[in-house]
Write a protein that holds these residues in place. Structure first.
Motif, mmCIF file in Angstrom:
data_model
loop_
_atom_site.group_PDB
_atom_site.id
_atom_site.type_symbol
_atom_site.label_atom_id
_atom_site.label_comp_id
_atom_site.label_asym_id
_atom_site.label_seq_id
_atom_site.Cartn_x
_atom_site.Cartn_y
_atom_site.Cartn_z
ATOM 1 N N MET A 145 0.826 -1.209 0.000
ATOM 2 C CA MET A 145 0.000 0.000 0.000
ATOM 3 C C MET A 145 0.862 1.262 0.000
ATOM 4 S SD MET A 145 -3.149 -0.933 2.557
ATOM 5 C CE MET A 145 -2.197 -1.588 3.890
ATOM 6 N N SER A 146 0.273 2.371 -0.464
ATOM 7 C CA SER A 146 0.990 3.657 -0.449
ATOM 8 C C SER A 146 1.045 4.189 0.988
ATOM 9 C CB SER A 146 0.266 4.661 -1.333
ATOM 10 O OG SER A 146 -0.962 5.035 -0.728
ATOM 11 N N GLY A 147 1.895 5.183 1.190
ATOM 12 C CA GLY A 147 2.011 5.803 2.511
ATOM 13 C C GLY A 147 0.681 6.354 2.999
ATOM 14 N N GLY A 148 -0.043 7.004 2.089
ATOM 15 C CA GLY A 148 -1.332 7.588 2.455
ATOM 16 C C GLY A 148 -2.330 6.516 2.864
ATOM 17 N N GLN A 149 -2.324 5.402 2.121
ATOM 18 C CA GLN A 149 -3.236 4.290 2.467
ATOM 19 C C GLN A 149 -2.863 3.695 3.819
ATOM 20 O OE1 GLN A 149 -2.688 1.891 -1.090
ATOM 21 N NE2 GLN A 149 -4.698 2.511 -1.862
ATOM 22 N N GLN A 150 -1.564 3.525 4.051
ATOM 23 C CA GLN A 150 -1.126 2.953 5.329
ATOM 24 C C GLN A 150 -1.562 3.838 6.497
ATOM 25 O OE1 GLN A 150 2.952 1.316 5.584
ATOM 26 N NE2 GLN A 150 3.074 1.670 3.394
ATOM 27 N N GLN A 151 -1.467 5.150 6.289
ATOM 28 C CA GLN A 151 -1.827 6.043 7.381
ATOM 29 C C GLN A 151 -3.337 6.047 7.618
ATOM 30 O OE1 GLN A 151 -0.114 6.477 9.605
ATOM 31 N NE2 GLN A 151 0.705 8.496 10.008
ATOM 32 N N ARG A 152 -4.123 5.830 6.557
ATOM 33 C CA ARG A 152 -5.571 5.716 6.748
ATOM 34 C C ARG A 152 -5.914 4.420 7.487
ATOM 35 N NH1 ARG A 152 -6.444 7.005 0.753
ATOM 36 N NH2 ARG A 152 -8.649 6.451 0.830
ATOM 37 N N ILE A 153 -5.138 3.370 7.206
ATOM 38 C CA ILE A 153 -5.342 2.108 7.951
ATOM 39 C C ILE A 153 -4.973 2.321 9.428
ATOM 40 C CG2 ILE A 153 -4.573 -0.295 8.224
ATOM 41 C CD1 ILE A 153 -6.380 0.167 5.791
ATOM 42 N N ALA A 154 -3.894 3.049 9.659
ATOM 43 C CA ALA A 154 -3.501 3.323 11.050
ATOM 44 C C ALA A 154 -4.614 4.092 11.769
ATOM 45 C CB ALA A 154 -2.195 4.113 11.074
ATOM 46 N N LEU A 155 -5.250 5.016 11.046
ATOM 47 C CA LEU A 155 -6.368 5.775 11.620
ATOM 48 C C LEU A 155 -7.553 4.840 11.912
ATOM 49 C CD1 LEU A 155 -7.554 8.612 12.301
ATOM 50 C CD2 LEU A 155 -8.335 8.734 9.925
ATOM 51 N N ALA A 156 -7.852 3.956 10.947
ATOM 52 C CA ALA A 156 -8.954 2.998 11.135
ATOM 53 C C ALA A 156 -8.667 2.102 12.339
ATOM 54 C CB ALA A 156 -9.133 2.151 9.870
ATOM 55 N N ARG A 157 -7.406 1.681 12.481
ATOM 56 C CA ARG A 157 -7.049 0.822 13.614
ATOM 57 C C ARG A 157 -7.234 1.576 14.937
ATOM 58 N NH1 ARG A 157 -1.012 -1.452 14.020
ATOM 59 N NH2 ARG A 157 -0.636 0.769 14.334
ATOM 60 N N ALA A 158 -6.830 2.841 14.940
ATOM 61 C CA ALA A 158 -6.952 3.641 16.170
ATOM 62 C C ALA A 158 -8.420 3.867 16.549
ATOM 63 C CB ALA A 158 -6.239 4.970 16.003
ATOM 64 N N LEU A 159 -9.284 3.951 15.530
ATOM 65 C CA LEU A 159 -10.695 4.258 15.798
ATOM 66 C C LEU A 159 -11.538 3.009 16.067
ATOM 67 C CD1 LEU A 159 -11.257 7.001 13.058
ATOM 68 C CD2 LEU A 159 -11.186 7.351 15.547
#
Ligand SMILES: Nc1ncnc2c1ncn2[C@@H]1O[C@H](COP(=O)(O)OP(=O)(O)O)[C@@H](O)[C@H]1O
Ligand SMILES: [Mg+2]
Length: 374
Positions: A145-159
């Motif tokens: 995944m791209s950096g932006g996608q990874q960071q959105r996954i990190a956000l989803a994991r946090a939420l």
């Protein structure tokens, strides 16, 4: 002027940081920091690298312990609570996903062992992936995944675990400019949709101005200002904030010679009496933002006019930045002022170095800061 509540007077705070201090050895990293965050509010902690932003966020998360002061959540002193009990969702600058887990498994990570059955976990993961628009990546690994996608996954994991407080530490700074702009908007939309109280650390003023309900500006471990983006930009509390957020021309120290008047070298300038905070004597530092200076015909009938010469003109796309020299006055004081002029407006103005150009400094746009003592 828009009335802004003082943060200390808010009684409906969800999170309060009270007089927090922290040192690492001899280095005092946080000095008497107090702030409160209302339920559902998005607060940005903004400041230069090394000013203590991450340390403050880690203290709120319980990843670091303060030497002085308290952290209070929903009226309860949680200073001694471990991170796990505080119920914060955290996203760091580096994506910090587990490389050997798929995107769905990463999001599911915090949900296991919470008494949810497999189907409930799966449905929550699906919901979270949809929230960040990445359902299609469920079976991908971080490296795919791209950096932006990874960071959105990190956000989803946090939420995913329904945290009461979302903490973000420079979540966008490792991403390229375009992705950063899009994710700003996405994070803000997700935050508003969920109504989740959020604190985000950033050193990027644009990020703070566009995303935050309120901004905490920090300087060397101190809270320099805590106010709305408009207030921070329009009424910076001190020269540090004025310089760090946006561009500012500092014209130097001026003597207050009356209610609403200052003497800057040989020039007497009208200022908004309100900006003088009732001062009728003493000295202040006078400053103005580049976009607030009026030029050419616009300035012709104004007060606070100055004759200047063009030193340079820079093309900046939507506007031109003029570098203007105010020749020495009778007292030998000279100034250099940068002025931003909308591109259309600049068509009617000279561009050649050395050309004369008249400017005015509108009284209500002049900032007056306390002059340094001594
Ligand atoms: N665990 C630590 N031990 C010693 N010094 C630290 C530690 N964490 C941070 N610092 C120092 O504290 C200061 C503030 O750091 P930090 O809170 O990370 O700043 P920011 O996030 O604003 O860049 C820096 O000088 C940093 O080197
Ligand atoms: Mg940091």
């Amino acid at each position: 002027m828009v009335a802004v509540e003082s943060p200390r007077e808010r009684t409906d705070a969800f999170l309060e940081v009270r007089n927090v201090g922290k040192s690492f050895g001899a280095l005092q990293v946080l000095k008497d920091v107090s702030m409160s965050v209302a339920p559902g509010e998005f607060v940005c902690i903004l400041g230069p690298s090394g000013c203590g932003k991450t340390t403050l966020l880690r203290i709120i998360a319980g990843l670091e312990t303060q030497d002085a002061g308290q952290v209070v959540m929903a009226g309860q002193d949680i200073s001694a609570w471990p991170t796990s009990k505080r119920g914060c969702g955290i996203v760091f600058q580096s994506y910090a996903l587990f490389p050997n887990l798929t995107s769905a498994q990463n999001v599911a990570y915090g949900l296991h062992g919470r008494g949810k059955d497999k189907a409930a976990v799966q449905s929550r993961v699906k919901e979270m992936l949809a929230l960040v628009g990445l359902e299609s990546t469920a079976n991908k690994y971080p490296a795919q995944m791209s950096g932006g996608q990874q960071q959105r996954i990190a956000l989803a994991r946090a939420l995913a675990t329904e945290p009461k407080l979302l903490l973000l530490d420079e979540p966008l700074s490792a991403l390229d400019a375009r992705v950063r702009l899009r994710l700003r908007l996405e994070i803000r939309q997700v935050q508003q949709r969920l109504g989740i109280t959020t604190i985000m650390v950033t050193h990027d003023q644009d990020e703070a101005l566009t995303m935050a309900d309120r901004i905490v500006v920090m300087s060397e471990g101190r809270l320099a200002q805590y106010a709305t983006p408009r207030e921070v930009y329009g009424r910076p509390a001190d020269p540090f904030v004025a310089d760090f957020v946006g561009a500012m021309n500092f014209l130097g120290e001026a003597d207050v010679v009356g209610e609403g008047q200052v003497k800057l070298g040989a020039a007497t300038l009208d200022v908004d009496p309100e900006r003088l905070d009732g001062r009728a004597s003493g000295s202040v530092i006078v400053a103005i933002r580049p976009e607030d200076v009026r030029v050419g015909q616009d300035a012709a009938n104004d007060a606070n006019r100055l004759a200047t010469k063009i030193e340079y003109v820079e093309f900046r796309g939507p506007f031109f930045r003029y570098g203007l020299r105010v020749p020495p006055d009778a007292e030998g004081r000279e100034h250099f002022i940068e002025v931003d002029v909308a591109a259309k407006r600049a068509e009617a103005l000279p561009h050649e170095p050395g050309a004369d150009i008249e400017i005015s400094l509108p009284a209500h746009r002049l900032h007056c800061f306390d002059a340094p003592v001594g």
